[in-house]
Design an enzyme around this catalytic site. Structure first.
Site, PDB file in Angstrom:
ATOM      1  N   GLU A 112       0.856  -1.204   0.000  1.00 42.62           N
ATOM      2  CA  GLU A 112       0.000   0.000   0.000  1.00 42.62           C
ATOM      3  C   GLU A 112       0.887   1.248   0.000  1.00 42.62           C
ATOM      4  OE1 GLU A 112      -3.895  -1.445   2.267  1.00 42.62           O
ATOM      5  OE2 GLU A 112      -2.283  -1.070   3.680  1.00 42.62           O
ATOM      6  N   CYS A 126     -10.793   0.700   7.124  1.00 39.76           N
ATOM      7  CA  CYS A 126     -10.221   1.979   7.560  1.00 39.76           C
ATOM      8  C   CYS A 126     -10.823   3.174   6.820  1.00 39.76           C
ATOM      9  CB  CYS A 126      -8.704   1.964   7.378  1.00 39.76           C
ATOM     10  SG  CYS A 126      -8.158   1.339   5.766  1.00 39.76           S
TER      11      CYS A 126
HETATM   12  O1  FUB Z   1      -3.127  -0.414   9.154  1.00 37.09           O
HETATM   13  C1  FUB Z   1      -4.315   0.299   9.362  1.00 37.09           C
HETATM   14  C2  FUB Z   1      -4.905   0.718   8.044  1.00 37.09           C
HETATM   15  O2  FUB Z   1      -5.207  -0.435   7.270  1.00 37.09           O
HETATM   16  C3  FUB Z   1      -3.990   1.515   7.166  1.00 37.09           C
HETATM   17  O3  FUB Z   1      -3.987   2.879   7.428  1.00 37.09           O
HETATM   18  C4  FUB Z   1      -4.523   1.207   5.812  1.00 37.09           C
HETATM   19  O4  FUB Z   1      -3.633   1.520   4.792  1.00 37.09           O
HETATM   20  C5  FUB Z   1      -4.792  -0.273   5.926  1.00 37.09           C
HETATM   21  O5  FUB Z   1      -3.620  -0.986   5.734  1.00 37.09           O
HETATM   22 ZN    ZN Z   2      -8.184   3.192   4.290  1.00 34.94          ZN
END
Ligand code: FUB
Ligand code: ZN
Length: 602
Positions: A306, A400
């Protein structure tokens, strides 16, 4: 640091002595009264937030709390950071209460608050998932314990500012005191793999005046880049831990982590007057903007981790551009704007809100994109849950993004304007009312569909006063009251004002083709269509019988704009050659299908 009395009640409210050029306006003192954003804010209040609470039940985030307090039995469900979704929802509910004074929503948030409070351990620690799965703080790079604490603290500060109540703030203070007693120099010298605690602790300092919270936030910022995560056996880049924040010249690794860290570091710089740190953050921001940001404002190009890619690594079909990353980008840009007063950061906020973030939400407010691709090919196969080829989804296993959008929309009025001792600055254009203390202004506009922005003085300040209105970088040819003004800054008028006085900014909204930096291989020889702050997309729904993957554009050809009040809640479409484009943020509201932002030149 003498006093931490906050100057206003909005997300990120620098203390009185802070080194901020601009001061926010309380969320409750500014209101979006119509137009595009009002539509979205209403849907957030009427659908997203109530539905969000139902989703937190369905996904068992709330059940985890009931298990923790002994009201239910079982093992906690969901990701290790499941608690954070509850806290983001609580923050959204708090800001929404500041806006609407909806007593039902207040009852709802207090009910959830009470459950959260009961789940707190006697020593202040609070987590419903980690204790059932692993040792407390045993694996901080992945456990998200500080991350969850950070979101709890942010929600608590929002609840205090929005409702005046201490219910969640008391929980946050006990949790923060526990963190102060546990972490820092000479105590446990460890950091969470996912920043956010930095921003949160600074905000709690602002709310309470407790210096130890600011000190710990600064320590968390400065502890990065010194091998803590590597010593635990993890490659550091993903965790923004390869270089000290004060040495990094760009953003890298997991995008949300990187921008949350930068936003927290900016908060620390603002509160401590650390100009060197602020300058380093400005360098990082400039690099991100020039080399690592999509035309939509989207951040983070790699599915793998990501993460931000290398400079100019910006694929369109495999774009990641997580909705949360655009939101984190807004949070960072907002702090840079407060610190520097530079219009470029307000331009960035607009770009990311209207494109990168808003694409993450369906028009009715009940479905979301996690990943924001810029190209969906004909017949694209959605290979996993996050794939944009599915179209938006009601929720995610890793959810999230949805509550992150909710808290941003419910606090959106806080981003419209700021004040200085002798003036007010209007950064974002929406039909709105702005109570800046000594002056009350009203903004009348149909922006972003129309470029006319009328600012009316409803209550005049005493004596001379400056009204500053942002002129976006793209607005060459803009005028204020008929006189030319420079693009990329603020048009300012300082004088005595009377009730009913007005200023009219005219922004040219001619559609234009833009090209990417030539090193962006995936956009080389292509053009995207933009109009004002909106990036447009060609979607199958408007281009029946056409294979978008085979299409091209002639950038010299005329582009015609058409107002379509009947379409997608009211929109201006663009037509070039035989193709029709709609604002990118609205794509996939008529079902999933092929879409592209960039088209090759004929
Ligand atoms: O790790 C918590 C959240 O989940 C992150 O901010 C997002 O990118 C997802 O990986
Ligand atoms: Zn998110």
């Amino acid at each position: 640091m003498t006093s931490a009395i906050t100057t206003s009640a909005s997300p990120a409210a620098p203390s009185v002595g802070a080194h901020a050029r601009l001061r926010p306006i309380a969320v409750g003192s500014a209101a979006v009264t119509g137009g595009l954003w009002k539509q979205r804010i209403d849907a957030n209040a009427d659908a997203s937030i109530p539905e969000g609470r139902a989703q937190l039940e369905k996904a068992k985030n709330l059940l985890n709390f009931r298990i923790r307090v002994g009201d239910a039995e079982g093992e906690p469900a969901g990701p290790i950071f499941a608690d954070s979704d509850v806290y983001k929802w609580l923050e959204a509910a708090a800001w929404e209460y500041a806006r609407s004074q909806d007593e039902g929503l207040l009852r709802d948030q207090l009910e959830v608050t009470e459950l959260v409070a009961r789940a707190q351990d006697a020593d202040g620690y609070l987590n419903t998932v980690v204790p059932a799965r692993q040792e407390r703080y045993g694996e901080l790079p992945w456990s998200h314990e500080h991350y969850c604490a950070g979101h709890l603290i942010q929600a608590a500060v929002a609840q205090k500012r929005a409702t005046g109540r201490d219910d969640l703030l008391d929980v946050a203070v006990r949790l923060a005191d526990h963190l102060v007693a546990t972490f820092g120099p000479g105590r446990t010298e460890d950091i969470d793999g996912h920043p956010v605690i930095e921003m949160a602790l600074v905000e709690l300092f602002r709310e309470t005046g407790t210096q130890a919270y600011l000190d710990l936030a600064r320590w968390f910022v400065d502890a990065r880049g010194h091998g803590i995560i590597e010593a635990r056996g993890h490659a550091p880049t993903y965790f923004s831990d390869r270089l000290p924040v004060r040495e990094a010249t760009t953003v890298e690794g997991h995008a949300v982590r990187a921008v949350y860290l930068a936003a927290g570091a900016a908060d620390v710089a603002i509160e401590t007057g650390d100009d060197a740190l602020l300058a380093q953050l400005a360098t990082q921001y400039a690099s991100m903007r020039a080399e690592k940001q999509y035309v939509t404002g989207g951040l983070g190009s790699r599915w793998d981790g990501e993460a931000f890619g290398d400079a100019h690594e910006l694929p369109n079909d495999r774009a990641y551009a997580e909705t949360c990353a655009a939101i984190g980008g807004v949070q960072w840009a907002w702090r840079m704007l407060l610190a520097t007063g530079e219009a470029q950061y307000a331009d960035q906020i607009e770009l990311m809100l209207l494109n990168g973030m808003l694409a993450g939400l369906s028009l009715p407010g009940t479905e979301y994109f996690y990943v924001n691709a810029l190209h969906i090919r004909e017949g694209a196969h959605p290979d996993e849950e996050r794939s944009a080829a599915h179209g938006r989804r009601g929720w995610f296993d890793c959810a999230c993004c949805p509550p992150n959008i909710m808290r941003t929309l419910s606090s959106l009025a806080g981003y419209l304007a700021t004040t200085t001792d002798g003036g007010v600055q209007i950064h974002q254009f929406a039909p709105s009312t702005i109570d800046a203390g000594s002056a009350a202004l009203r903004v009348e506009t149909s922006y972003p569909w129309d470029g006319s922005v009328r600012v009316v003085v409803d209550e005049a300040p005493d004596g001379e006063f400056e009204i500053a209105i942002r002129v976006p970088e793209w607005a060459e040819g803009a005028t204020l009251d008929g006189l030319p003004v420079d693009a990329g800054g603020y048009a300012t008028v300082t004088r005595a004002w009377a009730r009913g006085d007005e200023l009219v900014l005219e922004l040219p909204l001619d559609a234009r083709f833009v090209a990417a930096h030539p090193r962006v291989d995936e956009a080389r020889g292509q053009r995207a269509l933009v109009r004002g702050p909106l990036v447009y997309a060609f979607e199958a729904a408007d281009n029946a019988g056409v294979v978008l993957d085979d299409q091209s554009v002639d950038p010299a050809s005329a582009v015609t704009a058409e107002e379509r009040p009947d379409l997608l809640g009211g929109v201006t479409t663009l037509r070039t050659g035989d193709l029709t484009a709609i604002p990118y943020h609205l794509w996939a509201n008529r079902g999933p299908g092929a879409m592209r932002v960039w088209l090759p030149v004929d």
